[in-house]
Design a protein around this motif. Sequence first.
Motif, short mmCIF file in Angstrom:
data_model
loop_
_atom_site.label_atom_id
_atom_site.label_comp_id
_atom_site.label_asym_id
_atom_site.label_seq_id
_atom_site.Cartn_x
_atom_site.Cartn_y
_atom_site.Cartn_z
N ASP A 39 0.81 -1.22 0.00
CA ASP A 39 0.00 0.00 0.00
C ASP A 39 0.85 1.27 0.00
O ASP A 39 0.68 2.15 0.84
CB ASP A 39 -0.97 -0.01 1.18
CG ASP A 39 -1.96 1.14 1.10
OD1 ASP A 39 -2.24 1.62 -0.01
OD2 ASP A 39 -2.44 1.57 2.17
N ASP A 40 1.79 1.36 -0.92
CA ASP A 40 2.52 2.59 -1.18
C ASP A 40 3.16 2.45 -2.56
O ASP A 40 3.18 1.36 -3.12
CB ASP A 40 3.53 2.92 -0.08
CG ASP A 40 4.72 1.99 -0.01
OD1 ASP A 40 5.14 1.44 -1.05
OD2 ASP A 40 5.26 1.82 1.08
N PRO A 41 3.65 3.53 -3.14
CA PRO A 41 4.16 3.45 -4.51
C PRO A 41 5.27 2.42 -4.71
O PRO A 41 5.28 1.71 -5.71
CB PRO A 41 4.67 4.87 -4.78
CG PRO A 41 3.86 5.74 -3.89
CD PRO A 41 3.63 4.93 -2.64
N GLY A 43 5.95 -0.31 -2.73
CA GLY A 43 5.42 -1.64 -2.47
C GLY A 43 4.48 -2.12 -3.56
O GLY A 43 4.46 -3.31 -3.89
N ALA A 44 3.73 -1.21 -4.13
CA ALA A 44 2.79 -1.59 -5.19
C ALA A 44 3.53 -2.20 -6.38
O ALA A 44 3.00 -3.08 -7.05
CB ALA A 44 1.98 -0.38 -5.64
N ARG A 107 4.96 -0.40 8.46
CA ARG A 107 3.81 0.04 7.66
C ARG A 107 2.60 0.20 8.56
O ARG A 107 2.35 -0.63 9.43
CB ARG A 107 3.46 -0.97 6.56
CG ARG A 107 4.55 -1.25 5.56
CD ARG A 107 4.84 -0.05 4.66
NE ARG A 107 5.67 -0.39 3.54
CZ ARG A 107 6.98 -0.59 3.60
NH1 ARG A 107 7.62 -0.48 4.74
NH2 ARG A 107 7.66 -0.90 2.51
N ARG A 110 -3.50 3.14 5.94
CA ARG A 110 -3.75 4.55 5.59
C ARG A 110 -4.62 5.28 6.60
O ARG A 110 -4.32 6.41 6.98
CB ARG A 110 -4.40 4.64 4.21
CG ARG A 110 -3.46 4.41 3.07
CD ARG A 110 -4.17 4.58 1.72
NE ARG A 110 -3.30 4.14 0.65
CZ ARG A 110 -2.45 4.95 0.03
NH1 ARG A 110 -2.37 6.21 0.36
NH2 ARG A 110 -1.68 4.47 -0.93
N ARG A 113 -2.63 6.42 9.67
CA ARG A 113 -1.39 7.18 9.53
C ARG A 113 -1.55 8.59 10.09
O ARG A 113 -2.64 9.15 10.12
CB ARG A 113 -0.99 7.26 8.05
CG ARG A 113 -0.53 5.93 7.51
CD ARG A 113 -0.15 6.00 6.05
NE ARG A 113 0.01 4.64 5.52
CZ ARG A 113 -0.04 4.34 4.25
NH1 ARG A 113 -0.21 5.30 3.34
NH2 ARG A 113 0.10 3.09 3.86
N SER A 141 15.93 3.00 4.79
CA SER A 141 14.72 3.55 4.19
C SER A 141 15.07 3.96 2.77
O SER A 141 16.11 4.61 2.54
CB SER A 141 14.24 4.76 5.01
OG SER A 141 13.10 5.33 4.45
N ARG A 145 11.76 7.89 0.02
CA ARG A 145 10.78 8.01 1.11
C ARG A 145 11.12 9.20 2.04
O ARG A 145 11.41 9.02 3.22
CB ARG A 145 10.74 6.71 1.92
CG ARG A 145 10.21 5.53 1.15
CD ARG A 145 10.13 4.33 2.09
NE ARG A 145 9.84 3.10 1.42
CZ ARG A 145 8.63 2.61 1.22
NH1 ARG A 145 7.57 3.27 1.65
NH2 ARG A 145 8.47 1.47 0.61
N ASP A 147 9.23 11.48 3.40
CA ASP A 147 8.35 11.60 4.57
C ASP A 147 8.80 10.65 5.67
O ASP A 147 8.82 11.00 6.85
CB ASP A 147 6.89 11.34 4.21
CG ASP A 147 6.28 12.43 3.36
OD1 ASP A 147 6.84 13.55 3.32
OD2 ASP A 147 5.23 12.17 2.74
N ALA A 148 9.17 9.42 5.29
CA ALA A 148 9.65 8.45 6.27
C ALA A 148 10.95 8.93 6.91
O ALA A 148 11.14 8.77 8.13
CB ALA A 148 9.85 7.08 5.62
#
Length: 168
Positions: A39-41, A43-44, A107, A110, A113, A141, A145, A147-148
């Motif tokens: 569920d993120d760019p 990972g998708a 993770r 959504r 978060r 990371s 990423r 934001d992470a």
Amino acid sequence: MDATGDPALPVDVVVGGHPFLLRRAVAADVPAVVALLADDPLGAGREDTGPGAVPGYLRAFAAVDADPCQELLVAEDDGEVVATLQVAHLAGLSRRGAVRTQLEAVRVARRHRSRGLGTALVRWVVEDARRRGSAVVQLTSHASRQDAHRFYARLGFTASHVGMKVEL
């Protein structure tokens, strides 16, 4: 106590007065964990949530679960898996034979978060590592990423090393 005899798990992690049950994952959690990873760019593009992929993920889960130095953890909200992270306790000769705790694949669903659950989970890992006598908690990371990276910096992590890898 959890299955390994660790008295720290399961435990309630409270965020804004709401308890989330943090526990070791079981095989039945694997589809939910994979969905969180996907569920993120990034990972998708690298995870497969189709039913044909489940056996591979279950084999990987069995290996992690059988390793006494690793823990795949999930956080539940009313019985639903809403977060996951993997922790490895790595013995090494550096730092005078110190154990390093490696944090991976954090993770959060959504809808949970930016509410403090990720912060609470990472803080729990840091405190658990301290309790176990680890010298450091480390993570990697992906460079994209940003934001992470800001999230981990707020929790006291510093960008002290350059990570490198070879795709096989």
